[in-house]
Structures are given as C-alpha cells and as structure tokens.
Design a protein around this motif. Structure first.
Motif, PDB file in Angstrom:
ATOM      1  N   GLN A 692       0.837  -1.188   0.000  1.00 16.22           N
ATOM      2  CA  GLN A 692       0.000   0.000   0.000  1.00 16.22           C
ATOM      3  C   GLN A 692       0.878   1.246   0.000  1.00 16.22           C
ATOM      4  O   GLN A 692       1.914   1.297   0.681  1.00 16.22           O
ATOM      5  N   ASP A 694       0.275   5.323   0.587  1.00 15.73           N
ATOM      6  CA  ASP A 694      -0.598   6.454   0.905  1.00 15.73           C
ATOM      7  C   ASP A 694       0.200   7.737   0.720  1.00 15.73           C
ATOM      8  O   ASP A 694       1.327   7.873   1.232  1.00 15.73           O
ATOM      9  N   ARG A 695      -0.369   8.676  -0.022  1.00 18.41           N
ATOM     10  CA  ARG A 695       0.299   9.959  -0.278  1.00 18.41           C
ATOM     11  C   ARG A 695      -0.497  11.089   0.386  1.00 18.41           C
ATOM     12  O   ARG A 695      -1.722  11.101   0.376  1.00 18.41           O
ATOM     13  N   THR A 874      -6.521  11.569   0.725  1.00 19.93           N
ATOM     14  CA  THR A 874      -6.573  10.561   1.777  1.00 19.93           C
ATOM     15  C   THR A 874      -5.881  11.068   3.042  1.00 19.93           C
ATOM     16  O   THR A 874      -4.771  11.599   2.993  1.00 19.93           O
ATOM     17  N   GLY A 875      -6.541  10.867   4.153  1.00 16.54           N
ATOM     18  CA  GLY A 875      -5.960  11.281   5.418  1.00 16.54           C
ATOM     19  C   GLY A 875      -6.005  12.772   5.673  1.00 16.54           C
ATOM     20  O   GLY A 875      -5.469  13.241   6.667  1.00 16.54           O
ATOM     21  N   LEU A 941      -3.781   6.418   8.005  1.00 16.75           N
ATOM     22  CA  LEU A 941      -3.564   5.516   6.875  1.00 16.75           C
ATOM     23  C   LEU A 941      -4.901   5.002   6.348  1.00 16.75           C
ATOM     24  O   LEU A 941      -5.902   4.954   7.066  1.00 16.75           O
ATOM     25  N   SER A 942      -4.899   4.589   5.077  1.00 13.29           N
ATOM     26  CA  SER A 942      -6.147   4.172   4.435  1.00 13.29           C
ATOM     27  C   SER A 942      -6.549   2.753   4.824  1.00 13.29           C
ATOM     28  O   SER A 942      -7.730   2.413   4.801  1.00 13.29           O
ATOM     29  N   GLU A 989       4.899  10.259   1.731  1.00 13.20           N
ATOM     30  CA  GLU A 989       4.544   8.941   1.224  1.00 13.20           C
ATOM     31  C   GLU A 989       4.781   7.910   2.320  1.00 13.20           C
ATOM     32  O   GLU A 989       5.864   7.882   2.921  1.00 13.20           O
TER      33      GLU A 989
END
Length: 1004
Positions: A692, A694-695, A874-875, A941-942, A989
């Motif tokens: 995974q 996540d950015r 996201t986030g 986090l997703s 990231e």
C-alpha cells in the motif's frame, strides 16, 4: 262649579211668595211650589284619549208651576279631568230646563270617576247627584318617520336626523329616549308644546360596536302609554367590509410570488376617502397606491395584493387601509397565505459524461425531490432536446421500486402517470445515459416535467464527447452457455459471466441485460448494467442468479452490445433445471469471498449427502464451464459411490487467486437415474496485493480557502446584509493574525431562474464563483486592499431572486471537476467561468453556508460528508470543514424551520452550525481563523498495516529515519516527531503492507 243668582232677584222672589200666600187658602199653597228634576243620574264618557275633550249634558228640568233657580253645579271629588257648569241663566221657568255641561278631559290613563252635585232653590229636588265615569286611554301622537334609521356609522362618530312630532292636544308632550341602546341616541327637545307640530333633532353617537335600537317615547303624562318611533343604527369599527375576508392566497413554494385581491365596500352612510395602503408583513405588498380615492356609500373598490412566500407554513398579516371620514381612520383586513407548496427540486442540474468511445454507454443519476413542505409533488415525465439521440434515460426508481414510463410514449418524450413525491426525504432517482452514436462533442437538454405551479419544467444540460476506436475483440466466458445444472425447487443459486478484452482496441460495452429471463427464473442481482469501457487486457464480471419459480426446465439469455459494427450484439445462453433430487450440498455453495492474491487461501468444503429413503449412486463429479480455472477439487472422490440414506462425503476446494477480479464456476454432482446434475456454485474474488502507498500533502499553518455559499432566495436580504457587515473586520483580523485568505462566493442556486433572476447566470450559478462573467475578481485574496469590498459586491451579485436552496450540491459542483479543474465551465456558453485557481492544494478549506432554510439538494447528507472528507486527499479529511449559519432554533422567523441537512454535514466534518438569527456574524467567522493555524503532524492511513517491519516514510522522496516518526496503532496513523513534521507543501509517502485476513487453524 257653583252657579248662583243676584241679591236683587232673591228679594223679589221673597215678596212674590208672601203675596201668593196671602191670597190663597193654606191647602192650595203646595200646588204652586218649585220642583226640580234631572234626566240622568249616571254619565259614562267611555274611552277618551288623554288630553282630548268629551262633553255630556245633564238636563235640570222644572217640573213644578213656579220658577226656581239653579244655584250650583260642581264635582264633589274635585278631579281636574272633569269640568262642570250651567249653560245659560240660573232661573228655570216651569216646563223649561237648564243644561248642566260635564266635560271630560282625561289627564291620565285609566278609569276616572266623579260625582256631580247640582243644587237649586226649588221646593222639591233641591239637590241632585249624578255619578260620572270615563276611561282615559293612550293618546296617539303622530311621529314621522316611524323608524328613524341612522344606517351604519363608525364607532365614536355621530349623525343627526329629524323627527316630526304633531301634538294634537292642549297638553305639553314630554320626549324621552328609552331602550337598551338609549345611551347611543339623544334628542335636542324634551317638551313639545300643546297643539303644535315640532321638528325634533335626534343624534346617534355609538361608543360600542354592533346593531343598536332605541325608542323615542312621547307622552302627555308621566304615567301615560307613550307613542313611539324606533331609532336604529349600526356601529362598525371602520367604514369598509372586505370580500373576501381574510384575503386568501394560493399555497406556493417558498420564494415564489402569487397575487390576490379583496374588494372594499363602504358600508357607512357617508363617503370616505382612502389615503393609502400598508401591510404588517413585508411578504405582502399592495399593488395599487389608492391615494386620495373617494369611495361613496355602498361603492366597492378592488385592492390588489401580492404575496411573496418568505418561509414555509402558515403566514398571516394585516392590510391597513388608511382613510378619512369624520376624522382620519384605519380599516384592517387579515391576509392569509401559506408557503411551502410543492416545488420541483433537482440535483445536479448539469451532467458531463466525459469522453467515451463511439458505441459506449455510461450512466449518471440525478435525484428529484419535493422542496415544499405541504402536499405531494406529481412528476409527469421527461423530454429531450438537442442531440437527444446520443442520450437516454432509464425508468424512474424510488429506492428499488421502479415506475415504468406511460404506455405509448418513447424517448425523447416520455410520460409518467403522475408519480407522487412527498416533502422531506422522499425522492425519485433517474439514471441518464450517454451512448454516443458518432464521434464528436454532443449536448442535449433534459427537461423534467411536474405539476409545480410556478416551475413545472426543470432543465438539465447533458454534455459528452465521443471518440472513434477500433472494433472490439472480446472473450466471454463461460462458453457455450451458462449452465446452472439442477437447482432443487424452492432454492436458488448464483453464478456469473466474465467479459475480457484481449485485443489492442478498447471495448465499449453497453446495455448488459437479460433479454430473456426464462419467465422470471433468471435475474441479475446487481441489476442491469448500463455499460462502460473495457481497456486492453482488462475484464469485468457480473452475477446472474437462477431461482426457478416452479419445477421444470428453463432457458434464458444474456445480451449486450459492443463497438464492433460487424457483430455488435453479444449473447450468452442460460440454462437451468429444477427437479427434485436426493443429493443435497451443505453448504449449498462454496464462497471464498474477496482474497488478496498475496494472502493464503483457506480451503473450503461442502458435504454431499443422500437425503432420500433409498440408496443413491453418485457416478460423476466435474467442474463445469465457468469464468476461469481458478478453482480446484483437492481430493476427487472414488466413483461410482453408493450413498445410503443420510450418508455423504465431503468435497474440498481451493482457489488459485492468480487472476484479479470476480470468478464463478459451477461444480456438478451426478447421480444415477437423475437426469440433471446437482449444482454447487463456487465463488471468489481476487484483489491486489497488500503493498500500500498512501500519499499526503502537508498543508500550511496560515492558508485558508473560504467558499461562501450564500442563499440567493427572496428572503435573504437581512442575512446577506449581516454577512457583508461582518466581512471588513474579519478580513482585517485575518491579516493581523497572518492568515492568508482566498475567498470566493457562490449561491445556493443550482439551476437558472431566468424569468425572475437577472444577470448572466439567471440566479443559477451552479457552483461557479460569482460574478460568473468575470467583471470583478472572483477568487479574492486577503492581500488585496479592497478584499472586503470586492467580497461584499460579490455577495450582492448572488441576488435575492431564487426560490430553491440547493447549497450542498452547489458546494460540491464548485470544488469538484470540471469547475475546480477548468478555467472554463464546458457546460455553459459563458467564457472563463470555471473555478480553476480558487483551491490551493496546501490550504485548509472552509465552506461557509449562509441560508435561512435547509438544503434541498436531494442526495443523502452523508454523500456530501464523504465528498468533503476526500477533497484534500486521503488522510486529509480534517483539513476541510463545512460551517453553517442556518436556522437552528425558533429565535426568529425564517423561510424554513430548522432542518438536519446543513447541520449534519457541518457536525460530521468538524464544523460549526449556529443560528442565522444572531446579529453579529463576526465571532462565528473568527473561529475559521483559529482552525487555519498549525502544521499537521498526524496522518491517518487508508488501511491497517500488518506491522511496521515493511513500513517506510518518505518526505519529498527522502526516507526518514524511524526515530523521526512513529506508528500509533490505536489511531492507525503515522505521527511525526518534533522538528520532523513536514513543512507546508511537502509530499509525504507512507509505504506498508496491509494485513491479510486471519487464517483460522486447520481442523485435525
């Protein structure tokens, strides 16, 4: 009364008597005596009106041979109603008579008696008494007119009229006013002289309201029965009677207008002059000045009025008519109106389908609601104009309930049978499709038709672009048919198909549906599919279910269209049998569920058993044609195998998970003497591996983008004024705090209301920042010395003309594609009306809604919550809030009552919701500045990682040592330590492996 003779006569009579006595014998003296007699001892006058005269006579006769004198006649009781007198000289010669006159002049009512006493000097009959009687009765007095009608007067005003009274007697008449309303009437005279005709002035001066009656009483004596004339009058509060009253207005939607009238009739006796009209509520407006207009008695004038519904529900007011009569006065009539009539609301009002290959099909849903508060709205159909051949619509849905279009109608004009939509959460969903027939840019207008009294048609702009592509090459599995084998009656089963594009050209697939459902035996659990684009080396799958309604054999067909002119139609036959069987699978299907292809698979089992009373021989098992070869039978059973009643064996399956997507395969179990094999469906879905990434982008501690979503309905004037008043001080406080603001304004108007709203957008800004024509800065920076003034002018540009608040949808349009990503809105003819440049990636975002009623966008508030939480990525959900100045209580009257939609979104996004009734909006806006301070240190986090062993954190591409960050499992967030917190604009990231599902231990 006494009547006597003179002294000389008495002496003469004495001498004569002595002479006669000397000439005769004593026995002859009696024969020459005087003798008196009366002819009646009773007189009856009968009934005589008081004050009138009647006369009767008593005859006093001389029945002797010598004269006598009548000495006296009088009434012994002394009743003044009687007069007694002699008529003529007092000497009565023999054979003659004297008339005693008795006159009756009753001075009161009732029986009046007297005794008349008559005395003479006769030798015989010297005294006589006569009983006299009479009855005084009421005196009829002529009064004209018999009824004196003052007609209608306003209270505390007066009118004088005349009565003529004729007094027929010689007594004075007294005049009095009697009756319950005697205080309201008066006369200028209290006595009418005897034997006269008098003009009497009577005045009516009412101090109270209502019909009033009194009597003028005229009588000759205090106890006498009066002669009367009626006095009549009516007192009213004002000179006008209104028809109709109250003045009715149509039930209309909030922010709409309607007209009505009342007729004012002058019900008083005097002409009046109207000086002007006014109302107690500015929702009501007189449409005629009516200044200095005279209204004669009985005359009617029409008073036209307009009602603008400013809030939902009952609305009443007063129309005041100022006029002049005896003095300045006012008349009032109630105005009765109700806002909240059913109104058509639609969201969104423009659909851009993007670009598709020719032959493709994509759908988007619009929601149709009733923004009123009283009564159902009735939906009547749709029309398509423009390039409508490239677009289409599905049937209407209320939840899962479908409403077919009226028989005999066809696109582009479809009718509906008056489908009701209730106020509140009730809604209809309409899916609109773009299915281009040729390449190019296409635009059409979808018109929604309802019984909305004021806006029966709502227009939705449809745009889409089509490109040419090569013919589709595809693989459709299973082949040659989708076979369900035997499914026991009363049960059902699910399998599916897979469509793959192995070619170089993209495939446009559309209208994926069951062209034959086998009499209802087959159906698609997810419903028919509009279609989409399948790029090279990709695939999609969908379920098909078999639930036979009865025993028997069933045939069906799946059908779709692809962009291959030579063979555009693709079909897949469906087959199933439903017969009684001895074999039973428990469970009846094997479902592996969604599995990551890098996570292990847990084998799954089912038990095949004989549920009949006789032995059964299983002679074959086999995997049938499915969507892939991902399923395997671990240990095939030794066959043939006899199963005694209740006996069975297990089948264990594995799943390879090497091909992404959903997979469906049938597993068949054959028994001797059963014509069709038992079906055991095998189901699974393979997802991507657990690596995974996540950015995040770090925001700033001093940047705040603020989108003001300001209602532009007709009732917003005071609230827009309060917002504008708060802006100069707020902008200055932001400068002093070092907060860099970028501000924009849009309205809650989603669709144009051109017939009422002026300006280039017709009140329907649809999320575009105002002014949409760019004549003034639309994205305003706090660095500008005229920032506040520009923002105030932009709020003015939203106007006060619209009738529908759809603020959540205009908000979504404003900060999403294509507006947020384009300098020009491709759906409108205006140039450069996009919102590109308003949103800054590093800035926090605050949406401020100012509306005096709740939202009518239609979609569930949660969808807008999720949208706002995703705006910053996201986030980054906590960097976007919606704040609402809306009705939250009953502290003031607003266009709509407190509602849940705006406040729910505000609360769910961490924003504030406060009452729009507050006088100063400055403190509310100041809270936005407080939220713009501070760098973000925690990033959620997703998904859940399987630990930190494979986790790495990079800022601007540089991996950070593990002592500069930590993972908080409770919050599922990476938290930077101290100086390691990324600075504004830096990219973060986080790479990690997500956790696989927990694998339960295998049974021994």
């Amino acid at each position: 009364m006494r009547t006597g003779l003179g002294g000389g006569r008495i002496i003469w009579l004495s001498l004569l008597t002595a002479f006669l006595a000397a000439c005769h014998e004593p026995g002859n003296t009696r024969s020459v005596q005087a003798k008196a007699a009366v002819d009646s001892d009773v007189l009856d006058f009968g009934e005589v009106p008081v004050g009138q005269w009647r006369e009767k006579v008593v005859r006093l006769r001389n029945v002797g041979y010598v004269p006598f004198h009548a000495l006296e006649a009088l009434g012994l009781k002394g009743d003044p109603s009687y007069e007694v007198s002699f008529e003529g000289e007092g000497r009565v010669m023999p054979g003659d008579e004297m008339r005693v006159l008795v006159r009756f002049h009753p001075l009161s009512e009732g029986t009046l008696e007297e005794t008349v006493h008559v005395t003479t000097d006769a030798n015989s009959g010297r005294e006589h008494t006569v009983r006299v009687q009479g009855r005084g009765v009421p005196l009829p007095v002529q009064i004209s007119p018999a009824v004196l009608d003052f007609e209608t007067l306003e209270v505390d005003s007066d009118r004088t009229l005349r009565l003529t009274i004729t007094n027929p007697v010689d007594l004075p008449l007294t005049v009095t006013v009697k009756g319950e309303a005697a205080d309201a009437f008066s006369t200028d005279t209290i006595t009418v002289p005897p034997l006269s005709t008098h003009q009497l002035e009577a005045k009516y001066l009412p101090r109270a309201l209502g019909d009033m009656r009194a009597l003028v009483e005229v009588r000759p004596c205090a106890s006498c029965t009066p002669s009367t004339a009626e006095l009549a009058g009516r007192s009213v509060a004002h000179a006008f009677a209104f028809d109709p009253e109250p003045v009715p207005f149509d039930k209309i939607p909030v922010h709409e207008r309607t007209k009505s009238f009342t007729r004012a009739r002058n019900i008083t006796w005097r002409p009046v002059t109207i000086q002007g009209l006014s109302t107690s509520d500015r929702s009501f407006t007189p449409l005629a000045p009516m200044s200095a207009q005279e209204v004669k008695p009985g005359e009617k004038v029409e008073l036209p009025l307009e009602f603008a519904a400013r809030y939902s529900g009952p609305n009443t007011g007063l129309l005041t008519v100022g006029y002049e009569s005896d003095k300045p006065r006012q008349a009032q009539v109630m105005l009765d109106a109700r806002g909240g009539r059913p109104a058509l609301a639609v969201a969104p009002v423009a659909l851009d389908f993007g670009e598709l290959p020719v032959g493709g099909k994509v759908g988007k849903t619009i929601r149709i609601t009733n923004s009123g508060s009283t009564g159902n709205l009735y939906f009547r159909g749709v029309k398509g104009t423009g390039a409508a051949q490239n677009f289409s619509v599905d049937v209407l849905l209320r939840g899962k309930q479908a409403y077919p279009w009226k028989a005999g109608t066809a696109w582009p004009e479809l009718g509906a049978d008056d489908i009701p939509i209730a106020p509140g959460t009730d809604a209809l969903d309409l899916t609109v499709y773009f299915e281009p027939q040729a390449e190019g840019s296409w635009q059409a207008t979808l018109v929604l038709v309802s019984d909305d009294l004021f806006n029966p048609n709502r227009e939705i702009v449809l745009t889409g672009r089509a490109r040419s592509t090569g013919p589709c090459v595809y693989e459709l599995t299973p082949q040659p048919l989708l076979d369900f084998g035997n499914v026991e009656p009363g049960r059902g089963a699910v399998l599916g198909f897979r469509f793959r594009n192995p070619g170089r050209a993209e495939c446009a697939v559309k209208d994926i549906h069951l062209s034959n459902d086998g009499g209802g035996a087959f159906f698609m659990p997810g419903g028919k599919l509009a279609g989409g684009v399948v790029p090279y080396d990709t695939a999609f799958s969908a379920m098909i279910a078999f639930r036979p309604p009865a025993a028997g054999e069933f045939h069906g067909e799946l059908k779709m269209t692809v962009n291959n002119p030579a063979a555009p139609t693709v079909t897949l036959p469906l087959h199933g049998v439903s017969l009684a069987t001895c074999l039973v699978a428990a469970p009846s299907f094997v479902d592996f569920g969604p599995i990551r292809y890098d996570c292990p698979t847990v084998p799954r089992r089912t038990l095949i058993s004989n549920q009949c009373a006789a032995p059964v021989i299983v002679n074959n098992t086999a995997l049938g044609a499915g969507t892939s070869d991902q399923f395997q039978l671990v240990t095939p059973p030794a066959l043939p195998r006899m199963l005694n009643p209740g006996e069975g064996f297990e089948l264990e399956f594995t799943y390879s998970r090497t091909v992404l997507g959903q997979h469906y395969s049938p597993f068949f179990v054959n028994a001797e003497q059963e014509p069709s094999p038992l079906l055991v469906p095998l189901l699974a879905e393979t997802n991507h591996e657990g690596l995974q990434l996540d950015r995040f982008i770090q925001g700033t501690n001093n940047q705040l983008d603020v989108l003001f979503v300001v209602s532009n309905t007709t009732t917003m004037e005071p609230y827009q004024a309060r917002l504008k008043a708060a802006l100069p001080g707020w902008v200055e406080r932001a400068r002093q705090a070092g907060v860099d603001l970028r501000m924009g304004v849009t309205s809650t108007g989603l669709a144009a209301r051109a017939s009422v709203c002026a300006g280039p957008s017709g009140g329907g800004d649809g999320g575009r920042l105002v002014p949409v024509d760019g004549r003034r800065a639309r994205a305003v920076s706090s660095d500008s010395p005229t920032a506040a003034e520009t923002l105030q002018a932009n709020i003015d540009d939203t106007g006060l003309c619209h009738n529908l608040v759809q603020g959540l949808e205009t908000m979504r349009q404003a900060i999403s594609s294509p507006l947020a990503t384009s300098a020009d809105d491709p759906r409108t003819p205006l140039p450069n009306d996009g919102n590109l440049g308003f949103l800054r990636p590093t800035a926090r975002l605050a949406v401020v809604v100012v509306a005096d009623e709740d939202d009518h966008s239609g979609f569930d508030p949660e969808s807008y919550v999720q949208f706002l939480q995703a705006v910053k990525g996201t986030g980054m959900a906590h960097r976007t809030q919606l704040h609402a100045l809306v009705p939250t209580d009953n502290s003031c009257t607003t266009a709509g009552p407190p509602g849940p939609r705006f406040t729910t979104v505000a609360q769910r996004t961490g924003g504030a919701a406060q009452s729009i009734c507050r006088g100063d909006y400055g403190p509310f806006l100041d809270k936005l500045l407080q939220r713009a301070d501070g760098l973000q240190a925690d990033f959620t986090l997703s998904t859940t990682p399987n630990g930190t062993e494979e986790m790495s954190v990079r800022v601007q591409g540089v991996r950070l040592p593990e002592d500069q960050w930590t993972y908080d499992a409770a919050r599922n967030a990476v938290i930077f330590r101290g100086a390691a917190v990324p600075t504004a604009g830096q990219t973060i990231e986080v790479r990690y492996r997500s956790a696989c599902g927990v694998v339960p231990p295998k049974a021994p």
